[in-house]
Design an enzyme around this catalytic site. Structure first.
Site, PDB file in Angstrom:
ATOM      1  N   ARG A   1       0.844  -1.219   0.000  1.00  0.00           N
ATOM      2  CA  ARG A   1       0.000   0.000   0.000  1.00  0.00           C
ATOM      3  C   ARG A   1       0.875   1.263   0.000  1.00  0.00           C
ATOM      4  O   ARG A   1       0.589   2.236   0.695  1.00  0.00           O
ATOM      5  CB  ARG A   1      -0.946   0.036   1.206  1.00  0.00           C
TER       6      ARG A   1
ATOM      7  N   SER B   1     -10.950  -0.462   3.625  1.00  0.00           N
ATOM      8  CA  SER B   1     -10.148  -0.737   4.831  1.00  0.00           C
ATOM      9  C   SER B   1      -9.641   0.588   5.389  1.00  0.00           C
ATOM     10  O   SER B   1      -8.990   1.350   4.678  1.00  0.00           O
ATOM     11  CB  SER B   1      -8.941  -1.610   4.481  1.00  0.00           C
TER      12      SER B   1
ATOM     13  N   GLU C   1      -5.171   3.945   6.288  1.00  0.00           N
ATOM     14  CA  GLU C   1      -4.897   3.774   4.856  1.00  0.00           C
ATOM     15  C   GLU C   1      -5.347   5.001   4.049  1.00  0.00           C
ATOM     16  O   GLU C   1      -4.599   5.459   3.185  1.00  0.00           O
ATOM     17  CB  GLU C   1      -5.605   2.506   4.370  1.00  0.00           C
TER      18      GLU C   1
HETATM   19  C1  LIG Z   1     -15.531  -0.077  -0.522  1.00  0.00           C
HETATM   20  C2  LIG Z   1     -14.066   0.163  -0.774  1.00  0.00           C
HETATM   21  C3  LIG Z   1     -13.208  -0.914  -0.961  1.00  0.00           C
HETATM   22  C4  LIG Z   1     -11.847  -0.710  -1.205  1.00  0.00           C
HETATM   23  N1  LIG Z   1     -11.061  -1.800  -1.411  1.00  0.00           N
HETATM   24  C5  LIG Z   1      -9.735  -1.637  -1.654  1.00  0.00           C
HETATM   25  C6  LIG Z   1      -8.902  -2.775  -1.874  1.00  0.00           C
HETATM   26  O1  LIG Z   1      -9.345  -3.914  -1.887  1.00  0.00           O
HETATM   27  N2  LIG Z   1      -7.580  -2.554  -2.104  1.00  0.00           N
HETATM   28  C7  LIG Z   1      -7.045  -1.302  -2.141  1.00  0.00           C
HETATM   29  O2  LIG Z   1      -5.841  -1.189  -2.368  1.00  0.00           O
HETATM   30  N3  LIG Z   1      -7.824  -0.206  -1.936  1.00  0.00           N
HETATM   31  C8  LIG Z   1      -9.142  -0.336  -1.697  1.00  0.00           C
HETATM   32  N4  LIG Z   1      -9.933   0.761  -1.471  1.00  0.00           N
HETATM   33  C9  LIG Z   1      -9.338   2.089  -1.487  1.00  0.00           C
HETATM   34  C10 LIG Z   1      -9.461   2.802  -2.856  1.00  0.00           C
HETATM   35  O3  LIG Z   1     -10.405   2.179  -3.663  1.00  0.00           O
HETATM   36  C11 LIG Z   1      -8.138   2.842  -3.609  1.00  0.00           C
HETATM   37  O4  LIG Z   1      -7.110   3.402  -2.831  1.00  0.00           O
HETATM   38  C12 LIG Z   1      -8.229   3.640  -4.921  1.00  0.00           C
HETATM   39  O5  LIG Z   1      -7.056   3.474  -5.686  1.00  0.00           O
HETATM   40  C13 LIG Z   1      -8.472   5.123  -4.698  1.00  0.00           C
HETATM   41  O6  LIG Z   1      -8.757   5.709  -5.954  1.00  0.00           O
HETATM   42  P1  LIG Z   1      -9.485   7.099  -6.072  1.00  0.00           P
HETATM   43  O7  LIG Z   1      -9.492   7.464  -7.509  1.00  0.00           O
HETATM   44  O8  LIG Z   1     -10.808   7.056  -5.401  1.00  0.00           O
HETATM   45  O9  LIG Z   1      -8.469   8.032  -5.270  1.00  0.00           O
HETATM   46  P2  LIG Z   1      -8.820   9.312  -4.370  1.00  0.00           P
HETATM   47  O10 LIG Z   1      -9.475   8.873  -3.114  1.00  0.00           O
HETATM   48  O11 LIG Z   1      -9.527  10.330  -5.193  1.00  0.00           O
HETATM   49  O12 LIG Z   1      -7.350   9.833  -4.049  1.00  0.00           O
HETATM   50  C14 LIG Z   1      -6.496   9.086  -3.222  1.00  0.00           C
HETATM   51  C15 LIG Z   1      -5.140   9.796  -3.160  1.00  0.00           C
HETATM   52  O13 LIG Z   1      -4.537   9.790  -4.442  1.00  0.00           O
HETATM   53  C16 LIG Z   1      -4.324  11.120  -4.946  1.00  0.00           C
HETATM   54  N5  LIG Z   1      -4.628  11.052  -6.381  1.00  0.00           N
HETATM   55  C17 LIG Z   1      -5.790  10.654  -6.959  1.00  0.00           C
HETATM   56  N6  LIG Z   1      -5.643  10.615  -8.298  1.00  0.00           N
HETATM   57  C18 LIG Z   1      -4.374  11.014  -8.567  1.00  0.00           C
HETATM   58  C19 LIG Z   1      -3.620  11.166  -9.779  1.00  0.00           C
HETATM   59  N7  LIG Z   1      -4.133  10.913 -10.982  1.00  0.00           N
HETATM   60  N8  LIG Z   1      -2.323  11.604  -9.680  1.00  0.00           N
HETATM   61  C20 LIG Z   1      -1.754  11.850  -8.470  1.00  0.00           C
HETATM   62  N9  LIG Z   1      -2.424  11.728  -7.304  1.00  0.00           N
HETATM   63  C21 LIG Z   1      -3.721  11.294  -7.358  1.00  0.00           C
HETATM   64  C22 LIG Z   1      -5.273  11.997  -4.142  1.00  0.00           C
HETATM   65  O14 LIG Z   1      -4.783  13.326  -4.042  1.00  0.00           O
HETATM   66  C23 LIG Z   1      -5.265  11.288  -2.796  1.00  0.00           C
HETATM   67  O15 LIG Z   1      -4.093  11.642  -2.073  1.00  0.00           O
HETATM   68  C24 LIG Z   1     -11.320   0.601  -1.243  1.00  0.00           C
HETATM   69  C25 LIG Z   1     -12.179   1.692  -1.051  1.00  0.00           C
HETATM   70  C26 LIG Z   1     -13.531   1.480  -0.827  1.00  0.00           C
HETATM   71  C27 LIG Z   1     -14.445   2.660  -0.651  1.00  0.00           C
END
Ligand SMILES: Cc1cc2nc3c(=O)[nH]c(=O)nc-3n(C[C@H](O)[C@H](O)[C@H](O)COP(=O)(O)OP(=O)(O)OC[C@H]3O[C@@H](n4cnc5c(N)ncnc54)[C@H](O)[C@@H]3O)c2cc1C
Length: 346
Positions: free
Chosen positions: A168, A246, A342
């Site tokens: 992670r 998580s 996380e």
């Molecule tokens: C129900 C649920 C289940 C999940 N299960 C998992 C799992 O199994 N495994 C796992 O690893 N994660 C899991 N996650 C967490 C999440 O899905 C991941 O971390 C995902 O990659 C976040 O993507 P996002 O586009 O929503 O990022 P955001 O929440 O929008 O951003 C997260 C971070 O990344 C930065 N960011 C976003 N896009 C960019 C970009 N293009 N360039 C630079 N920085 C950027 C943001 O500034 C922030 O700091 C889960 C979340 C939920 C709600």
């Protein structure tokens, strides 16, 4: 030709974060084309504002209003861009929905991402914390990415080594990666697919789905379907109940610490790591401290999985932080283990 994005003042963010926290941004811009970022950087007033990069908002906790410019990265596009003797190269723009991209690769007949089905969020955010699930993470199939360095306005390509992926973790979570916008990501998917069924729960689900059938019929789509079914059974759908998946990373401890804990807590859930350390199940530790199903204000611990904190309706970021701190303090007091959140606190 660079194009401009509309800058919207005082923008509501509740529908832009899966926790459903009702915070506002001083300014907001939806980015559909990477050239819009160049235009923002060329504007001295906008370039000087504090910035929050936003994808699907599924791994952030808004602890208050955002006193800056939210750049909502929505760039779309995906394609097969090349091949080697052993791999097919697929590329997606940062704003593509991750699960939609996984399904698209399966439709192209390409395996490799199926264990990561149904993870919320965007392709662009996937490398940030090296998303992983069911015994796989993206570092295994990652090829390269293109980023925009907001400090210099330059584009750069990083390969897997340069991304410094860990559990992670990646360079993007460290000071060197601050101000980098991931624009597009390329994955190398194997032409000879091998299922990854090392995760016992997934192997059991596949065996149940196949019945008398042999392993010969196993396909990436079947594995994806099994992953989706497992996830839907135990994780809350953010569309129905706010959460960020998580809430804590699984803590990693040395062999000596794990052995000492096992003497006191023989049922401790622990998984040996290749480097001799042990990963503990944060959800189990939280559950043992009696937190599953409990609430503090409008923030709560999900009934089916203690690792997931939820918004029971109208929770503020501060309420979620207070709950997380109380849980971490209990786990620290009972097990001497530090829980690290996380999601990114904003
Ligand atoms: C129900 C649920 C289940 C999940 N299960 C998992 C799992 O199994 N495994 C796992 O690893 N994660 C899991 N996650 C967490 C999440 O899905 C991941 O971390 C995902 O990659 C976040 O993507 P996002 O586009 O929503 O990022 P955001 O929440 O929008 O951003 C997260 C971070 O990344 C930065 N960011 C976003 N896009 C960019 C970009 N293009 N360039 C630079 N920085 C950027 C943001 O500034 C922030 O700091 C889960 C979340 C939920 C709600």
């Amino acid at each position: 030709m660079p194009s401009s994005a509309a800058i919207v003042p005082d923008f509501p963010l509740q529908s832009c974060n899966t926790f459903g926290i009702n915070a506002r941004a001083r300014a907001y811009a939806r980015i559909d084309d990477a050239s819009q970022l160049d235009t923002i950087l060329a504007d001295p007033q906008l370039a000087a504002m504090p910035r929050l990069l936003l994808g699907g908002g599924s791994n952030i906790l808004l602890t208050g209003d955002v006193e800056g410019l939210v750049l909502h990265l929505c760039m779309q596009g995906k394609a097969i861009v090349g091949e080697t003797a052993t791999h097919t190269l697929v590329q997606a723009q940062a704003g593509e929905n991750w699960h939609g991209f996984v399904l698209w690769t399966l439709q192209q007949g390409l395996g490799g991402l199926e264990n990561l089905s149904l993870i919320p969020g965007t392709v662009g955010a996937a490398p940030i914390q090296n998303i992983g699930a069911y015994g796989a993470d993206i570092s295994e199939v990652f090829h390269s990415l293109t980023l925009l360095d907001m400090a210099t306005g330059q584009r750069r390509v990083l390969d897997r080594t340069a991304c410094r992926f860990g559990y992670r973790d990646s360079i993007f979570k460290h000071p060197e990666g601050a101000g980098w916008v991931i624009l597009e990501v390329t994955f190398a998917l194997p032409k000879q697919w091998e299922p990854n069924l090392g995760y016992a729960e997934l192997a059991r689900a596949i065996a149940a789905a196949q019945g008398e059938d042999t392993v010969a019929t196993l396909s990436p789509q079947l594995v994806s379907d099994a992953v989706v079914a497992i996830r839907q059974g135990k994780l809350p759908d953010p569309a129905l109940i706010g959460n960020a998946g998580s809430f804590f990373k699984n803590p990693v401890v040395s062999g000596a610490v794990c052995a000492a804990l096992l003497e006191r807590f023989p049922k401790l859930v622990h998984h040996a790591q290749p480097d001799g350390s042990f990963k503990l199940a944060a959800g189990w530790l939280i559950d043992q401290c009696g937190w599953k199903g409990r609430s503090m204000g409008a923030a709560g611990v999900y009934e089916k999985q203690a690792l997931v904190l939820v918004n029971r309706g109208g929770a503020t970021g501060a309420e979620v932080v207070a709950l997380a701190q109380a849980i971490a303090a209990d786990v620290q007091a009972r097990y001497g283990v530090t829980l690290v959140p996380e999601p990114v606190f904003v």
